[in-house]
Every structure is written in structure tokens, then in C-alpha cells.
Design a protein around this motif. Sequence first.
Motif, PDB file in Angstrom:
ATOM      1  N   LEU A 267       0.817  -1.203   0.000  1.00 44.05           N
ATOM      2  CA  LEU A 267       0.000   0.000   0.000  1.00 44.05           C
ATOM      3  C   LEU A 267       0.859   1.264   0.000  1.00 44.05           C
ATOM      4  O   LEU A 267       0.498   2.277  -0.607  1.00 44.05           O
ATOM      5  CB  LEU A 267      -0.941  -0.008   1.213  1.00 44.05           C
ATOM      6  CG  LEU A 267      -2.089   1.008   1.215  1.00 44.05           C
ATOM      7  CD1 LEU A 267      -2.979   0.822  -0.015  1.00 44.05           C
ATOM      8  CD2 LEU A 267      -2.923   0.872   2.482  1.00 44.05           C
ATOM      9  N   LEU A 268       2.015   1.228   0.662  1.00 41.17           N
ATOM     10  CA  LEU A 268       2.894   2.397   0.710  1.00 41.17           C
ATOM     11  C   LEU A 268       3.403   2.777  -0.670  1.00 41.17           C
ATOM     12  O   LEU A 268       3.688   3.949  -0.941  1.00 41.17           O
ATOM     13  CB  LEU A 268       4.072   2.132   1.654  1.00 41.17           C
ATOM     14  CG  LEU A 268       3.722   1.955   3.135  1.00 41.17           C
ATOM     15  CD1 LEU A 268       4.969   1.626   3.939  1.00 41.17           C
ATOM     16  CD2 LEU A 268       3.053   3.219   3.682  1.00 41.17           C
ATOM     17  N   GLU A 269       3.512   1.772  -1.542  1.00 43.34           N
ATOM     18  CA  GLU A 269       3.958   2.023  -2.919  1.00 43.34           C
ATOM     19  C   GLU A 269       2.786   2.069  -3.904  1.00 43.34           C
ATOM     20  O   GLU A 269       2.984   2.019  -5.122  1.00 43.34           O
ATOM     21  CB  GLU A 269       4.944   0.934  -3.350  1.00 43.34           C
ATOM     22  CG  GLU A 269       6.242   0.930  -2.571  1.00 43.34           C
ATOM     23  CD  GLU A 269       7.075   2.187  -2.809  1.00 43.34           C
ATOM     24  OE1 GLU A 269       7.004   2.740  -3.939  1.00 43.34           O
ATOM     25  OE2 GLU A 269       7.778   2.615  -1.877  1.00 43.34           O
ATOM     26  N   ASN A 270       1.574   2.155  -3.368  1.00 42.64           N
ATOM     27  CA  ASN A 270       0.362   2.181  -4.205  1.00 42.64           C
ATOM     28  C   ASN A 270       0.274   0.963  -5.109  1.00 42.64           C
ATOM     29  O   ASN A 270      -0.175   1.053  -6.264  1.00 42.64           O
ATOM     30  CB  ASN A 270       0.317   3.465  -5.052  1.00 42.64           C
ATOM     31  CG  ASN A 270       0.410   4.717  -4.220  1.00 42.64           C
ATOM     32  OD1 ASN A 270      -0.247   4.831  -3.187  1.00 42.64           O
ATOM     33  ND2 ASN A 270       1.238   5.646  -4.649  1.00 42.64           N
ATOM     34  N   HIS A 271       0.665  -0.181  -4.564  1.00 41.50           N
ATOM     35  CA  HIS A 271       0.712  -1.422  -5.345  1.00 41.50           C
ATOM     36  C   HIS A 271      -0.363  -2.365  -4.835  1.00 41.50           C
ATOM     37  O   HIS A 271      -0.263  -2.936  -3.748  1.00 41.50           O
ATOM     38  CB  HIS A 271       2.100  -2.066  -5.199  1.00 41.50           C
ATOM     39  CG  HIS A 271       2.319  -3.242  -6.094  1.00 41.50           C
ATOM     40  ND1 HIS A 271       2.142  -3.187  -7.457  1.00 41.50           N
ATOM     41  CD2 HIS A 271       2.719  -4.513  -5.811  1.00 41.50           C
ATOM     42  CE1 HIS A 271       2.419  -4.368  -7.983  1.00 41.50           C
ATOM     43  NE2 HIS A 271       2.761  -5.187  -7.015  1.00 41.50           N
ATOM     44  N   TYR A 272      -1.408  -2.510  -5.635  1.00 43.10           N
ATOM     45  CA  TYR A 272      -2.531  -3.364  -5.266  1.00 43.10           C
ATOM     46  C   TYR A 272      -3.286  -3.729  -6.546  1.00 43.10           C
ATOM     47  O   TYR A 272      -3.112  -3.087  -7.598  1.00 43.10           O
ATOM     48  CB  TYR A 272      -3.464  -2.661  -4.270  1.00 43.10           C
ATOM     49  CG  TYR A 272      -3.563  -1.165  -4.435  1.00 43.10           C
ATOM     50  CD1 TYR A 272      -4.236  -0.602  -5.540  1.00 43.10           C
ATOM     51  CD2 TYR A 272      -2.971  -0.298  -3.516  1.00 43.10           C
ATOM     52  CE1 TYR A 272      -4.324   0.761  -5.699  1.00 43.10           C
ATOM     53  CE2 TYR A 272      -3.047   1.075  -3.681  1.00 43.10           C
ATOM     54  CZ  TYR A 272      -3.725   1.599  -4.768  1.00 43.10           C
ATOM     55  OH  TYR A 272      -3.792   2.963  -4.946  1.00 43.10           O
ATOM     56  N   PRO A 273      -4.118  -4.750  -6.497  1.00 45.43           N
ATOM     57  CA  PRO A 273      -4.837  -5.177  -7.711  1.00 45.43           C
ATOM     58  C   PRO A 273      -5.841  -4.128  -8.177  1.00 45.43           C
ATOM     59  O   PRO A 273      -6.532  -3.506  -7.372  1.00 45.43           O
ATOM     60  CB  PRO A 273      -5.562  -6.450  -7.256  1.00 45.43           C
ATOM     61  CG  PRO A 273      -4.801  -6.932  -6.066  1.00 45.43           C
ATOM     62  CD  PRO A 273      -4.342  -5.687  -5.373  1.00 45.43           C
TER      63      PRO A 273
END
Length: 327
Positions: A267-273
Motif C-alpha cells: 500500500l505504501l507504494e500504491n501497489h494493489y490489484p
Amino acid sequence: MRVAIIGVTGLVGGLILRVLEDRKFHIKELLAVSSALSLGKEIFYQDKKHILIDLEQAICLSPEIAFFTAKEEISKKWAPIFATRGSIVIDNSSAFRMISKIKLIVPEINAHILSKKDKIIANPNCSTIQLVIILHTLHKKYIINRVVISTYQSITGTGKKSIDQLIADSQGISTERIYPHPIYQNSLPQCDLLDEKGYTKEELKLIKETIKIMDVDSMKITATSVRIPVIGGHSESVNITFEKYFNLEDLKSLLSKTSGIRVQDDLLENHYPMPITSHDKDEVFVGRLRRDFSYEKAINAWIVADNLRKGAATNAVQIAEYLVENF
């Protein structure tokens, strides 16, 4: 191998052609079956021209495998006829999914229950497929007691005309309505018809199909399904309660090591499906994995997949691959 695709000009039928080619599925002869409106027209597959034919012509040519991607009433009428003529039918409609003697298959989970006697095989609902891929993996280790699902489903789940409505809505043009309200800049908490208890058919599919595929009568499941103005990609917010305590990092590791699943969870890297990044991919993506702070044996997860690929076409082709390899 002689293969028929019934509904080849539709969203799923056309994509099955692409998936068959992508996965190098050996086809000696393709029977491209369409509605009366398209008969005689041509499509191209593997640089060859194929004339669109009708169901009667396809039956006479006795395909070994017939992918049905048309409406439910077409499947109910014609799939048994193909089956009695020796074809193996892989049906993408809801016509046969809840019939006890017909197998409902996600290959990664239960392809092993198939036998030579199975002449009609049901392909599950798109939102169910991406859900059970995750649940099955976790249930084997932690035992799931309860699942609460909220879906955010692409309009492509209701076919080409839904895309036409979205475009027309966005331009303020009058057109045939697939939905009871505008879909542009809107969300509709009603996917399909209602039952007497207020649940929609889409919600009941999630509940009943999951129980059948995973063979878990004791698992408690409830769902709310919402249609959103996205062209391609279903998203699901899922709360899962386990019987066993879990270590969150171990759980993430288990998912990341499972074939067909891709974990995107930073989430800190805005990495999500997201639907936009799952487009045209065959994996099921999962992220936003976090312990439910109200109960230590529960987890929240965000699950996304391309509903036309793994949710329909790819799963159907994987069933066919299993049949060819094992029978």
C-alpha cells in the motif's frame, strides 16, 4: 481435434479463440457457430478464413469439444443434443451449474473429479472463479468458517450491449437499456434478478457455486454484488473468517507460491490489484491483505481478475486442456 465455438462473435466466444491460440491448443478443424444474423460471414483464426455456420451444421460435423458461450436458453436446448452425438460440451452459461450430476469446474481446484462419462461440463460464474481460487488455497491450511463478499463488477459481464449503453449514457444518447438506470458515473447494487429473499441471482451464484466447487456445505457465505462502469475486470472485497489462527506473512507467502495467483500488496507504494492492470491477464490478483482488527482469526482481502479471461474463456480452455491431457 474438431472444436466448435457456439457464440463465436460474442465477447467470450471471440476471446476463447484468442486464448486457444495463445495457449497453442491443437485444433484440426474449427467450427465457428453464430446466430442467424451473422451466418455466412467470415472470421479469421490462425490466418485461415472460417465461414460462420449454424448449430445444425455444427452437430452434423460432430465436434469433439463444443464451447457454448451463448444465452442460457441456447445451452439448455442444444448442449444435450451435442452431448448425445458424442461431443464434450463446456458450457459458459448458468444453465447446468447447479445440476448435481453435472460437474462445475475450476481446473486448479477440482478437475480431478472429471471422468470420461462427463459430456456436459459447467464453467462457473466469472466472479465465483476468482473468489474460489483464493478461498481454496487458504481453506486447505486454515479452514474457512465464513466469507462476506462485496463485488464491484465490470459491465462486460452482461455482454456487448452493456458497453453500448455505457457509451450512450456518457454521450447523453438514447439507446436500448441493459440496466434499469444509467451506468455512466453510477453504480448499481443489482446484478441480475431478485429472489424472494431480496438476493440477486449474481449473489446467489457466488454463494451456491462456491459451496459446490469447494465441496464445503458447512461454510457460511453471504454476498452483495454491484455493477460499476468499468469495461473489463471484476473486483471483490472479501472478509474471511478462519478456524485456525494465521500468521499474516505466512498467509501472503502461501498465496504468492500458488500457481495462478499473483500477490500485489504494498500500500505504501500504491501497489494493489486493479481492473486496469489485470486486463487481458489470466492470473487472479490479490492484495490489501490485512487482519480484521475486530477478530484475530479473520482477514480482509481485495481480489481482482479479468472476468472475460480467467473468469470465462481461459477457465473453459483449461478444462479442455485437462480433458485432452487425461482422457
